[in-house]
Design an enzyme around this catalytic site. Structure first.
Site, PDB file in Angstrom:
ATOM      1  N   LYS A 187       0.852  -1.192   0.000  1.00  0.00           N
ATOM      2  CA  LYS A 187       0.000   0.000   0.000  1.00  0.00           C
ATOM      3  C   LYS A 187       0.887   1.241   0.000  1.00  0.00           C
ATOM      4  O   LYS A 187       1.904   1.289   0.711  1.00  0.00           O
ATOM      5  CB  LYS A 187      -0.889  -0.016   1.241  1.00  0.00           C
ATOM      6  CG  LYS A 187      -1.909   1.112   1.312  1.00  0.00           C
ATOM      7  CD  LYS A 187      -2.744   1.012   2.592  1.00  0.00           C
ATOM      8  CE  LYS A 187      -3.844   2.067   2.637  1.00  0.00           C
ATOM      9  NZ  LYS A 187      -4.642   1.959   3.886  1.00  0.00           N
TER      10      LYS A 187
ATOM     11  N   SER B   4      -9.503   1.982   2.928  1.00  0.00           N
ATOM     12  CA  SER B   4      -8.634   2.729   2.032  1.00  0.00           C
ATOM     13  C   SER B   4      -7.585   1.872   1.328  1.00  0.00           C
ATOM     14  O   SER B   4      -6.972   2.346   0.368  1.00  0.00           O
ATOM     15  CB  SER B   4      -7.920   3.830   2.822  1.00  0.00           C
ATOM     16  OG  SER B   4      -7.043   3.260   3.781  1.00  0.00           O
TER      17      SER B   4
ATOM     18  N   SER C 207      -9.689  -0.199   7.198  1.00  0.00           N
ATOM     19  CA  SER C 207      -9.096  -0.042   5.861  1.00  0.00           C
ATOM     20  C   SER C 207      -8.432  -1.281   5.268  1.00  0.00           C
ATOM     21  O   SER C 207      -8.081  -1.286   4.091  1.00  0.00           O
ATOM     22  CB  SER C 207      -8.088   1.111   5.874  1.00  0.00           C
ATOM     23  OG  SER C 207      -8.772   2.335   5.809  1.00  0.00           O
TER      24      SER C 207
END
Lengths: 438, 453
Positions: free
Chosen positions: B59, B134, B158
């Site tokens: 990420k 996210s 997330s």
């Protein structure tokens, strides 16, 4: 005419001389280093960096707290002080506000009229230093070497009534830092910084004034004293004219010898303090160990010098001024015991002769005192000079000696004795002559 | 060997060990799939070429030395970190290779991936749908077979929510299980790095690699390490499974409810003892979270001042600005006591809810997200609706307890996730139970077919 009484409080910031910075592994010894050479993601506030607490700094802060008679908090934690300034890379300073490490201490001082005054310490807390801005020609450069250096703040209550008290207190605190060996506490290098807050109230009034003027960014004891004195006068004149003084911050202009406005109250920050979520509450371990590890402090030594050696308060104070001098004094005293030289004699000699203890040894001091008392010169280095002169003045005797007429040494010893009015230690003289002629 | 990109990490390791495949073949297969699908899915913001090691995705809020890291924000466009996050360092000892940095909501703030400054990531199960957020790109990369596994971060859901919406496994470890050093902070008291994987066994293995105390994060703890593998068990006998009534109330989509309830029945079939429990403070979790989280955000975003790195602050996106403003307000003198202090107290109550519940049961199960993936754009004008989509994930975050999302069915062709929550630092138990459930179902083997038209 009304009489006014100054109300003064002092904040002292001191940088700790730990090996590494407060929250990262970078060296904290930044003085004179190449700008931005002692930095890492943590002290540069790079994205993703997380602080890691320096346990040594916490111990040092606790030591300071203990030396200032504070209570050490069971629940202490770091908080974030949020404000923007280019020297503050994270946009907040890791500091303490609601949960300081040490609170409610005091320091007793004796002012110039020998009056004992107790200065209460509100708090001693741990934080980190900021980077340093240099305003060069048209640009401002930032050096982050100082960013994250451990900083301890000591906040007094507004217990000072005279400038002299502030000076004595600040010196005493500086001395404590040095005895604890937690900081060089050098004002010029910026290891130690002072901020004063000053207000005036009518004599006899017991309430604190509604305003206070803060004096910041002053880097010597003298300038701080001058600035406070100026400020007292300035405020008195305003109050006498019936003017109201508002809360604000002032600096010191050394050229003009006057204080000037730096920040008005309306510009005061809301720092939005909150517990730093990166750092769990501090666990204070080994408090008793830290307490036991404290060295003998100036105040204790001051008392000991008086009770143990019979020195006066004045003498003791001068000797206590530096830890090294105390050790020197005590070494000399124990050497002097054999020669029946009293501690008071040693103290008097050190103080009156203004002895540079970096250049002489306790042994030399004792032999000098011995000579003064008995008249016998047993100081080898002094005698060596005299012997050299005699050797120069008596080439024939020297030649005879060297050719084997050893008995001639008596002539040379006699010459030295004449020159020193028979005060030289004959045994040492003889040894010196045979040494120099061998 | 059919499609190498369908292999789990565990299977890949085995295949490499047995020389059934080569690292080169493996990397070629993933690279080819990325070439084909990334232009459609927008899962990767940056792709690293290479032919050795097992490729995994990271990420873009996790810093990688020498590899651009933007956190999904324009403010960090072009930023190349000079250091690696601790998790990246730890993974470097396992013959792995970073294949790319994945798209995400800006600074991990969002539940749909649409807050990325670099365009939204698409859900591989339906390109009109959001992938959740996210950690959008990480979940999509795993789901679509664009990496062997991915790292995500979870602050309020997330990792778990996009894993649920994309039909993969996502583990949020206990707060402090994994070092946060190098994870660009959103809310430091909540952030945790965790794996997004094709199987529960993979999640366990990766956690065993990245966990543990770290000299760069005071809050990372050393505590009974996770085993990298367990003895296979095929039943849940003796396990007490708590089902909180608050997780099955208003707002829960019927399709999701039915899939999750079926999963619970399955667990009962496997020998688990189902116990009705209550987590009474659940309804306050979102309000509490949206006070505490923005407070930390407002402070954490202060370093993005454009002085030492990055671009101008004008480049912050809408949601980031909103949270900076809320947080700044909440921490202001005069409001701090009413908002921050009160929310901190409610957080303690939520923690106590769980502690009390765990006196009665070993784990807690429920849905991850109240709905399956929604249409792109559907909630962008309504931040509150977006916030409420985290109602079942935020409580575990506030309590700091571990929680896993794993596939448990479909509703209208979209994946549904089952959430299993455990006691603080008891990842071992939720992983074991999740593995037993996974072994008895086929959901984790379902792969999306991306519409290439």
């Amino acid at each position: 005419m009304k009489r006014y009484e100054p109300i003064i409080g002092l904040e002292i910031h001191v940088e700790l001389k730990t090996l590494s910075k407060m929250f990262c592994g970078c060296s904290a010894d930044y003085f004179g280093q190449k700008p931005n050479s002692l930095t890492c993601p943590v002290c540069l506030g790079l994205p993703g960096a997380v602080p890691f607490t320096n346990a040594q700094a916490i111990q040092d802060c606790i030591k300071i707290g203990l030396a200032l008679n504070c209570q050490i908090a069971e629940n202490s934690r770091f908080e974030r002080k949020n404000y923007f300034y280019p020297d503050l890379p994270k946009g907040y300073q890791i500091s303490q506000y609601r949960w300081p490490l040490c609170t409610n201490g005091y320091v007793d001082i004796e002012d110039s009229q020998n009056q004992k005054i107790r200065i209460r310490i509100n708090r001693v807390h741990q934080e980190e230093d900021t980077g340093k801005l240099s305003h060069l020609d048209g640009i401002t450069a930032i050096d982050f070497n100082r960013s994250g250096v451990p900083l301890v703040e000591i906040v007094s209550e507004p217990d000072f009534r005279e400038v002299e008290q502030v000076r004595i207190y600040a010196k005493k605190i500086q001395q404590i830092f040095r005895y604890l060996e937690v900081s060089e506490a050098d004002m010029e290098k910026g290891n130690m910084r002072l901020e004063a807050n000053i207000s005036l109230r009518e004599a006899g009034e017991s309430k604190l004034p509604e305003y206070r003027v803060e004096l910041k960014n002053i880097n010597s004891f003298k300038f701080m004293g001058d600035a406070i004195e100026y400020e007292i006068k300035r405020q008195q004149e305003l109050l006498e004219k019936g003017e109201k003084i508002t809360q604000h911050t002032r600096g010191w202009n050394e050229n003009k010898k006057e204080t000037f406005v730096q920040r008005e109250k309306e510009e005061a920050h809301d720092y939005r303090y909150f517990p730093d979520p990166d750092l769990l509450p501090l666990k204070i371990e080994k408090l008793e160990e830290i307490r036991k590890s404290l060295p003998e402090l100036p105040e204790q030594i001051l008392k000991r010098l008086q009770s143990m050696y019979g020195l006066s308060y004045y003498q003791s104070q001068l000797i206590v001024s530096e830890r090294f001098l105390v050790d020197f004094f005590e070494d000399a005293v124990s050497l002097g015991e054999e020669n029946k030289i009293s501690a008071v004699d040693v103290a008097n000699f050190l103080i009156n002769k203004n002895v540079d203890i970096n250049k002489v040894s306790p042994e030399e001091v004792i032999s000098q005192i011995t000579f003064k008392k008995s008249g016998i010169i047993s100081d080898t280095s002094a005698l060596r000079e005299v012997v050299k002169e005699i050797i120069k003045e008596n080439p024939q005797a020297v030649a005879d000696y060297k050719s084997g007429k050893i008995a001639v040494i008596g002539v040379l010893v006699g010459a030295v004795m004449r020159k020193t009015e028979s005060k030289a230690d004959a045994k040492i003289v003889k040894e010196l002559i045979s040494e120099l002629l061998s | 060997m059919n499609d190498l990109t369908d292999l789990t990490l565990t299977e890949t390791l085995e295949a490499l060990d047995n020389k059934k495949i080569s690292e080169e073949e493996l990397n070629r297969a993933y690279q080819q799939k990325i070439d084909n699908l990334n232009p459609i899915l927008n899962a990767y913001l940056y792709i690293c070429q290479g032919s050795s090691g097992i490729p995994y995705a990271v990420k873009d809020v996790i810093v990688t030395e020498g590899i651009p890291t933007t956190a999904g924000s324009k403010i960090l466009e072009g930023f190349i970190p000079p250091y690696n996050a601790t998790v990246i360092e730890r993974l470097s000892y396992h013959n792995l290779r970073i294949i790319g940095k994945t798209n995400c909501d800006e600074f991990a703030m969002g539940s749909s991936g649409e807050n990325s400054a670099y365009g939204p990531t698409k859900n591989p199960w339906n390109l009109n749908k959001v992938p959740g957020g996210s950690s959008s790109g990480s979940a999509v990369a795993v789901s679509a077979g664009l990496c062997s596994f991915a790292l995500g971060t979870d602050t309020g859901g997330s990792i778990r929510q996009p894993a649920s919406l994309c039909g993969v496994v996502g583990l949020k470890p206990s707060y402090g299980r994994v070092s946060r050093y190098g994870s660009i902070a959103m809310a430091s008291s909540l952030d945790q790095i965790g794996p997004i994987t094709k199987s529960v066994a993979d999640a366990r293995l990766i956690l065993s690699w990245i966990q543990g105390e770290d000299g760069y994060d005071n809050n990372a703890v050393s505590y009974s390490n996770i085993k990298s593998q367990t003895k296979k068990s095929d039943n849940l006998s003796g396990i007490k499974i708590g089902v909180p009534k608050e997780y099955f109330g208003k707002g829960l989509d019927t399709g999701v409810e039915s899939a999750v309830k079926k999963a619970i029945s399955k667990m009962e079939e496997l020998g688990g003892q189902i116990i009705d429990i209550s987590l009474p403070c659940t309804e306050y979790a979102i309000a509490t979270y949206y006070i505490l989280m923005p407070s930390e955000v407002s402070s954490n975003m202060a370093r993005f001042d454009g002085i030492r790195f990055g671009t101008d602050r004008d480049n912050f996106g809408q949601e980031t600005k909103r949270r900076i403003m809320i947080g700044t307000y909440v921490l202001s003198s005069g409001y701090y006591e009413d908002y921050f202090i009160k929310a901190a107290k409610v957080r303690t109550l939520i923690k106590q809810d769980f502690e009390r519940a765990f006196e009665k049961c070993d784990v807690i199960v429920g849905p991850v997200s109240p709905t399956t993936a929604w249409n792109l754009g559907a909630k962008m004008a309504d931040p509150l609706a977006m916030y409420l989509s985290d109602a079942y994930t935020v409580p575990a975050s506030l309590a700091g307890i571990p929680s896993i999302s794993l596939p448990c069915g479909f509703s209208d062709g979209l994946p549904v996730g089952l959430q299993i929550l455990g006691k603080y630092l008891d990842e071992e138990k939720i992983l074991t139970i999740a593995e037993v459930y996974e072994q008895s179902t086929e959901w984790h083997k379902m792969k999306p077919t991306v519409d290439m038209s």
